[in-house]
Motif scaffolding. Structure first.
Motif, PDB file in Angstrom:
ATOM      1  N   ARG A  37       3.531  -5.915 -12.177  1.00 57.06           N
ATOM      2  CA  ARG A  37       4.343  -4.719 -12.265  1.00 57.06           C
ATOM      3  C   ARG A  37       4.866  -4.334 -10.890  1.00 57.06           C
ATOM      4  O   ARG A  37       4.346  -4.766  -9.867  1.00 57.06           O
ATOM      5  CB  ARG A  37       3.507  -3.587 -12.863  1.00 57.06           C
ATOM      6  N   PRO A  38       5.899  -3.477 -10.845  1.00 57.33           N
ATOM      7  CA  PRO A  38       6.453  -3.101  -9.544  1.00 57.33           C
ATOM      8  C   PRO A  38       5.437  -2.476  -8.606  1.00 57.33           C
ATOM      9  O   PRO A  38       5.490  -2.693  -7.398  1.00 57.33           O
ATOM     10  CB  PRO A  38       7.561  -2.105  -9.925  1.00 57.33           C
ATOM     11  N   ALA A  39       4.492  -1.686  -9.154  1.00 60.81           N
ATOM     12  CA  ALA A  39       3.489  -1.064  -8.280  1.00 60.81           C
ATOM     13  C   ALA A  39       2.624  -2.119  -7.607  1.00 60.81           C
ATOM     14  O   ALA A  39       2.279  -1.990  -6.427  1.00 60.81           O
ATOM     15  CB  ALA A  39       2.622  -0.099  -9.090  1.00 60.81           C
ATOM     16  N   ALA A  40       2.256  -3.178  -8.337  1.00 58.13           N
ATOM     17  CA  ALA A  40       1.445  -4.237  -7.736  1.00 58.13           C
ATOM     18  C   ALA A  40       2.233  -4.979  -6.668  1.00 58.13           C
ATOM     19  O   ALA A  40       1.692  -5.339  -5.615  1.00 58.13           O
ATOM     20  CB  ALA A  40       0.968  -5.214  -8.813  1.00 58.13           C
ATOM     21  N   LEU A  41       3.515  -5.221  -6.918  1.00 55.79           N
ATOM     22  CA  LEU A  41       4.344  -5.892  -5.915  1.00 55.79           C
ATOM     23  C   LEU A  41       4.548  -5.008  -4.683  1.00 55.79           C
ATOM     24  O   LEU A  41       4.567  -5.499  -3.546  1.00 55.79           O
ATOM     25  CB  LEU A  41       5.689  -6.277  -6.528  1.00 55.79           C
ATOM     26  N   GLY A  42       4.698  -3.691  -4.899  1.00 55.76           N
ATOM     27  CA  GLY A  42       4.795  -2.787  -3.762  1.00 55.76           C
ATOM     28  C   GLY A  42       3.517  -2.760  -2.949  1.00 55.76           C
ATOM     29  O   GLY A  42       3.549  -2.731  -1.705  1.00 55.76           O
ATOM     30  N   HIS A  43       2.384  -2.780  -3.644  1.00 62.84           N
ATOM     31  CA  HIS A  43       1.091  -2.860  -2.951  1.00 62.84           C
ATOM     32  C   HIS A  43       1.010  -4.139  -2.124  1.00 62.84           C
ATOM     33  O   HIS A  43       0.602  -4.124  -0.951  1.00 62.84           O
ATOM     34  CB  HIS A  43      -0.020  -2.814  -4.005  1.00 62.84           C
ATOM     35  N   GLY A  44       1.435  -5.260  -2.695  1.00 60.33           N
ATOM     36  CA  GLY A  44       1.402  -6.520  -1.968  1.00 60.33           C
ATOM     37  C   GLY A  44       2.364  -6.552  -0.798  1.00 60.33           C
ATOM     38  O   GLY A  44       2.051  -7.113   0.261  1.00 60.33           O
ATOM     39  N   LEU A  45       3.521  -5.939  -0.957  1.00 65.60           N
ATOM     40  CA  LEU A  45       4.480  -5.892   0.144  1.00 65.60           C
ATOM     41  C   LEU A  45       3.914  -5.110   1.321  1.00 65.60           C
ATOM     42  O   LEU A  45       4.050  -5.507   2.485  1.00 65.60           O
ATOM     43  CB  LEU A  45       5.786  -5.262  -0.346  1.00 65.60           C
TER      44      LEU A  45
END
Length: 357
Positions: A157-165
């Motif tokens: 999900r976008p939140a997980a990708l934002g966390h990874g970024l």
């Protein structure tokens, strides 16, 4: 002539509105946590002629028949699964950082190195869809069954990708920042990257303890009292692991890249201890907080807050760095402010029962 009889039953209306929660609950505390999560409080309990939310939850639990849970597949070996997730997180974080430290912080190296870091939260299970089964011990009595089961094969999900970024920027930015002692920065960043596995393990342990207390506590107040010391312990354990890893990295650095000049007494341990300044050690602690606090928030379902916190850390660090501050002071100024906000937010939120359902 008497007025019309009042037929409305506020408890029945509440029961109909939250019937799914009441049918799946294994005890009144779980219903009370769900009502609290839905924004209900003492006013709602008073409208239903109850002294508090827990008393109202007891009536709802008594009036709604339990829905039999569907048959569950055999549980995995949670200890082994938690260990695999921690090792995966450590490898996904350390290998890209080691590549950037070895080949230089050039764009052809930075961009491929950032990919596994960006995907790390989704691949290790701190993505929003991942539940958090107890890593060890007996099954927690507050398991919610299908309500907490992630959809199979869901995309990150976008939140997980934002966390990874944010995680990628946090670990790669020190390697790209100019400074006189790049070997020291590389050693500390590699130690922090390996400690990503510790952050993942601490987040899983915190969620496990929370779900265990959710089944054992008799009231919401008792649950909050049980959870009050757990967050400091989880954070302290992660920071202790980070300190050991940082000391080991500095010891290796003292051997492979000794400082010029006459040797000092005290042996390897003394050389490793004095290789980093107090400011560098403090900055390493802030870096550890910026790793573990978003992991804790994500594991407890606050994935948007985790992503925002993970992104805010490197952004706040880059501002003083662009103004000419050294890397340790930039981390202490910018990252320290973000870590303080995340710690206060986690303290206020993660002790609530709704964060562990």
């Amino acid at each position: 002539m008497s007025g019309p009889a009042v037929s409305a039953d506020p408890v029945r209306e509440l029961m109909a509105e939250h019937r799914d929660l009441c049918e799946r609950a294994v005890d009144p505390l779980e219903i009370a946590a769900g009502l609290e999560e839905a924004g209900l409080g003492p006013d709602a309990a008073a409208r239903c002629r109850h002294a508090d939310l827990f008393s109202l939850a007891e009536e709802l639990y008594a009036r709604v028949p339990r829905r039999p849970p569907p048959p569950e597949p055999p549980e995995p070996r949670h200890c082994a699964a938690a260990a695999r997730a921690a090792l995966t997180a450590a490898a996904l974080a350390a290998l890209p950082c080691a590549a950037v430290a070895a080949f230089g912080a050039r764009w052809p190296v930075l961009l491929p190195a950032a990919v596994p870091l960006v995907l790390l939260p989704a691949l290790t299970g701190t993505a929003p869809a991942e539940p958090a089964p107890p890593p060890c011990g007996p099954p927690c009595p507050a398991e919610l069954g299908p309500a907490s089961t992630p959809p199979a094969g869901s995309r990150p999900r976008p939140a997980a990708l934002g966390h990874g970024l944010g995680l990628a920027a946090l670990l790669l930015l020190p390697l790209a920042a100019p400074g006189p002692d790049r070997p020291l920065a590389a050693a500390l960043v590699l130690a922090a990257a390996v400690s990503a596995g510790s952050a993942e393990r601490a987040a899983r342990w915190y969620r496990q303890v929370g779900r265990g207390h959710l089944g054992a506590a008799r009231t919401l107040a008792e649950f909050r009292a049980r959870m009050r010391p757990v967050l400091p312990v989880a954070v302290a354990l992660h920071l202790a692991v980070l300190a050991v890893l940082s000391y080991a990295a500095l010891a290796v650095l003292a051997v492979v890249a000794p400082r010029p000049g006459p040797g000092h007494g005290g042996g390897l341990l003394h050389l490793a201890a004095e290789r980093a300044s107090p400011a560098a050690w403090a900055a390493q602690g802030v870096l550890g907080l910026l790793l573990v606090l978003p992991a804790l928030l994500a594991r407890c379902g606050r994935t948007t807050a985790a992503a925002l916190g993970a992104l805010a850390g490197p952004v706040a660090t880059a501002v003083p760095l662009a103004l000419g501050r050294s890397w340790p002071s930039a981390v202490l100024l910018g990252g320290g402010a973000v870590a303080a906000v995340l710690l206060a937010y986690g303290w206020a939120l993660l002790g609530r029962a709704g964060a562990h359902r």
